[in-house]
Motif scaffolding. Sequence first.
Motif, PDB file in Angstrom:
ATOM      1  N   GLU A  56      -9.645   1.766  -4.115  1.00 46.93           N
ATOM      2  CA  GLU A  56     -10.492   1.617  -5.302  1.00 46.93           C
ATOM      3  C   GLU A  56     -10.933   0.168  -5.508  1.00 46.93           C
ATOM      4  N   ILE A  57     -10.154  -0.794  -5.050  1.00 43.92           N
ATOM      5  CA  ILE A  57     -10.498  -2.207  -5.226  1.00 43.92           C
ATOM      6  C   ILE A  57     -10.575  -2.941  -3.888  1.00 43.92           C
ATOM      7  N   SER A  58     -10.423  -2.200  -2.780  1.00 48.54           N
ATOM      8  CA  SER A  58     -10.506  -2.772  -1.427  1.00 48.54           C
ATOM      9  C   SER A  58      -9.556  -3.957  -1.248  1.00 48.54           C
ATOM     10  N   LYS A  59      -8.301  -3.739  -1.642  1.00 52.01           N
ATOM     11  CA  LYS A  59      -7.296  -4.800  -1.537  1.00 52.01           C
ATOM     12  C   LYS A  59      -6.033  -4.244  -0.882  1.00 52.01           C
ATOM     13  N   ILE A  60      -5.250  -5.157  -0.296  1.00 49.39           N
ATOM     14  CA  ILE A  60      -3.941  -4.846   0.254  1.00 49.39           C
ATOM     15  C   ILE A  60      -2.892  -5.446  -0.671  1.00 49.39           C
ATOM     16  N   ALA A  61      -1.877  -4.671  -1.020  1.00 44.94           N
ATOM     17  CA  ALA A  61      -0.770  -5.169  -1.845  1.00 44.94           C
ATOM     18  C   ALA A  61       0.492  -5.229  -0.994  1.00 44.94           C
ATOM     19  N   LEU A  62       1.200  -6.332  -1.107  1.00 46.02           N
ATOM     20  CA  LEU A  62       2.390  -6.573  -0.298  1.00 46.02           C
ATOM     21  C   LEU A  62       3.558  -6.961  -1.199  1.00 46.02           C
ATOM     22  N   MET A  63       4.727  -6.338  -0.982  1.00 44.34           N
ATOM     23  CA  MET A  63       5.970  -6.761  -1.605  1.00 44.34           C
ATOM     24  C   MET A  63       6.845  -7.342  -0.506  1.00 44.34           C
ATOM     25  N   PHE A  64       7.251  -8.597  -0.675  1.00 42.04           N
ATOM     26  CA  PHE A  64       8.031  -9.239   0.369  1.00 42.04           C
ATOM     27  C   PHE A  64       9.190 -10.045  -0.205  1.00 42.04           C
ATOM     28  N   TYR A  65      10.174 -10.280   0.657  1.00 42.40           N
ATOM     29  CA  TYR A  65      11.386 -11.006   0.292  1.00 42.40           C
ATOM     30  C   TYR A  65      11.318 -12.400   0.894  1.00 42.40           C
ATOM     31  N   VAL A  81     -13.925  -7.618   8.035  1.00 43.56           N
ATOM     32  CA  VAL A  81     -14.239  -6.687   9.106  1.00 43.56           C
ATOM     33  C   VAL A  81     -13.610  -7.096  10.427  1.00 43.56           C
ATOM     34  N   THR A  82     -13.292  -8.372  10.603  1.00 45.90           N
ATOM     35  CA  THR A  82     -12.671  -8.825  11.846  1.00 45.90           C
ATOM     36  C   THR A  82     -11.166  -8.636  11.841  1.00 45.90           C
ATOM     37  N   GLY A  83     -10.602  -8.192  10.707  1.00 42.08           N
ATOM     38  CA  GLY A  83      -9.158  -7.993  10.616  1.00 42.08           C
ATOM     39  C   GLY A  83      -8.416  -9.131   9.972  1.00 42.08           C
ATOM     40  N   THR A  84      -9.116 -10.202   9.638  1.00 42.48           N
ATOM     41  CA  THR A  84      -8.461 -11.356   9.015  1.00 42.48           C
ATOM     42  C   THR A  84      -8.074 -11.037   7.573  1.00 42.48           C
ATOM     43  N   ILE A  85      -6.815 -11.282   7.215  1.00 44.32           N
ATOM     44  CA  ILE A  85      -6.318 -11.053   5.864  1.00 44.32           C
ATOM     45  C   ILE A  85      -6.194 -12.393   5.149  1.00 44.32           C
ATOM     46  N   THR A  86      -6.811 -12.473   3.977  1.00 44.95           N
ATOM     47  CA  THR A  86      -6.686 -13.655   3.142  1.00 44.95           C
ATOM     48  C   THR A  86      -5.840 -13.304   1.931  1.00 44.95           C
ATOM     49  N   TRP A  87      -4.648 -13.907   1.821  1.00 47.64           N
ATOM     50  CA  TRP A  87      -3.734 -13.614   0.727  1.00 47.64           C
ATOM     51  C   TRP A  87      -3.991 -14.534  -0.455  1.00 47.64           C
ATOM     52  N   ASP A  88      -3.736 -14.032  -1.644  1.00 50.74           N
ATOM     53  CA  ASP A  88      -3.818 -14.878  -2.826  1.00 50.74           C
ATOM     54  C   ASP A  88      -2.816 -16.022  -2.693  1.00 50.74           C
ATOM     55  N   SER A  89      -3.164 -17.168  -3.221  1.00 52.06           N
ATOM     56  CA  SER A  89      -2.329 -18.355  -3.048  1.00 52.06           C
ATOM     57  C   SER A  89      -1.130 -18.397  -3.987  1.00 52.06           C
ATOM     58  N   THR A 128       7.468  -3.081 -13.091  1.00 48.71           N
ATOM     59  CA  THR A 128       6.556  -4.107 -13.581  1.00 48.71           C
ATOM     60  C   THR A 128       5.131  -3.695 -13.249  1.00 48.71           C
ATOM     61  N   THR A 129       4.216  -3.818 -14.204  1.00 52.42           N
ATOM     62  CA  THR A 129       2.817  -3.474 -13.969  1.00 52.42           C
ATOM     63  C   THR A 129       1.954  -4.728 -14.018  1.00 52.42           C
ATOM     64  N   TYR A 130       0.870  -4.702 -13.231  1.00 51.05           N
ATOM     65  CA  TYR A 130      -0.036  -5.846 -13.133  1.00 51.05           C
ATOM     66  C   TYR A 130      -1.487  -5.375 -13.224  1.00 51.05           C
ATOM     67  N   SER A 131      -2.292  -6.169 -13.921  1.00 50.76           N
ATOM     68  CA  SER A 131      -3.736  -6.007 -13.844  1.00 50.76           C
ATOM     69  C   SER A 131      -4.246  -6.880 -12.706  1.00 50.76           C
ATOM     70  N   VAL A 132      -5.477  -6.605 -12.266  1.00 48.43           N
ATOM     71  CA  VAL A 132      -6.030  -7.281 -11.091  1.00 48.43           C
ATOM     72  C   VAL A 132      -7.392  -7.875 -11.424  1.00 48.43           C
ATOM     73  N   SER A 133      -7.589  -9.117 -11.036  1.00 43.63           N
ATOM     74  CA  SER A 133      -8.894  -9.768 -11.083  1.00 43.63           C
ATOM     75  C   SER A 133      -9.086 -10.495  -9.757  1.00 43.63           C
ATOM     76  N   GLY A 134      -9.964  -9.970  -8.905  1.00 41.27           N
ATOM     77  CA  GLY A 134     -10.064 -10.516  -7.551  1.00 41.27           C
ATOM     78  C   GLY A 134      -8.769 -10.228  -6.817  1.00 41.27           C
ATOM     79  N   THR A 135      -8.056 -11.283  -6.419  1.00 37.03           N
ATOM     80  CA  THR A 135      -6.725 -11.117  -5.840  1.00 37.03           C
ATOM     81  C   THR A 135      -5.643 -11.672  -6.764  1.00 37.03           C
ATOM     82  N   THR A 136      -5.987 -11.954  -8.000  1.00 37.32           N
ATOM     83  CA  THR A 136      -5.026 -12.501  -8.964  1.00 37.32           C
ATOM     84  C   THR A 136      -4.336 -11.375  -9.723  1.00 37.32           C
ATOM     85  N   LEU A 137      -3.021 -11.408  -9.738  1.00 40.44           N
ATOM     86  CA  LEU A 137      -2.215 -10.444 -10.470  1.00 40.44           C
ATOM     87  C   LEU A 137      -1.755 -11.036 -11.792  1.00 40.44           C
ATOM     88  N   THR A 138      -1.883 -10.270 -12.876  1.00 45.09           N
ATOM     89  CA  THR A 138      -1.408 -10.692 -14.192  1.00 45.09           C
ATOM     90  C   THR A 138      -0.468  -9.627 -14.741  1.00 45.09           C
TER      91      THR A 138
END
Length: 299
Positions: A56-65, A81-89, A128-138
């Motif tokens: 729905e938002i064309s994003k990947i969500a990751l939970m990591f340790y 399209v080339t497969g490059t993933i850009t993660w939120d900072s 925990t729930t988050y809203s999304v703006s771009g790749t920013t989680l709140t």
Amino acid sequence: IELTTSEAVVEGDTLAMDFSTGKVKKVFRQGGSANTQPTIGGHTSTNVYDLIYIPEISKIALMFYTSSAPRLRVVLGTQDVTGTITWDSSPRGLPNVSGNYEAGCLAWDSNVNRLVAIHRGNDNLYSTTYSVSGTTLTQQSAVTVQSNNVNIQRSYAPALHFNSTQNKMILYYLHDNSGYLVARVGTISASGQSWTSEQGPNSGSPSYFNNNYPQCLGVSSVGSTIVFGYNKSYYYAIAATLSGTTLSFGSQTQLGNTTGNAPGRTYLHYLSGSTYSGNMFSLIGKASGNYTHAFNFTL
């Protein structure tokens, strides 16, 4: 096909169509060598606990340790399209996390557009729930689903699924150190959430599916029918009808004759499309010897 000299395409390269431009691009392998530990927003990922794609938002969500506190984090990324993933900072640290076995899972509530993160912290179970703006989680809400002795870790990874027919979250996990497998139904709003008590086909305190430390948990749905899968010596599946926040269970079915269980995340999906007749599901998980097994079954 239109290529540029700078792309330096040679025999054996992989190409992909970029539908946004109508041109072909060279595709590069992502991820590096096996067993590498990527750094995301300055935090080195030592374990991945869940990874989902949100169409729905064309994003990947990751939970990591990670080794730096808070040790369990959630982040959004965008893949081109080339497969490059850009993660939120700025990966978001999940609250109340300590210890080395604080596993969890993710799901997207498309009704209210919220990312839901389930995790263990200090032996409690949190959501925990988050809203999304771009790749920013709140962060929008955080609640304690269960207090004390929650048995969620990498060997007993929980499962979380959003049912779009009833607009409910289905949580499936090992309840406590007594080995009880249970389900809960969650209602997510824009700024809050609530969860039912434990539910399962067997009566008791709590109601449960299996009480002997089952592993390899998976959950999916079609319409108002929720399908649960797990492994305890054999793989099993059981369906339930969801009405409001109440699950009404049918009979349990053994899937195949694969014996033995092994820890790990299991994937259970509804197979849609004209290729499949009836309500067909596919379950993929591990068994003894670390072999991967797949089962297709209909309701």
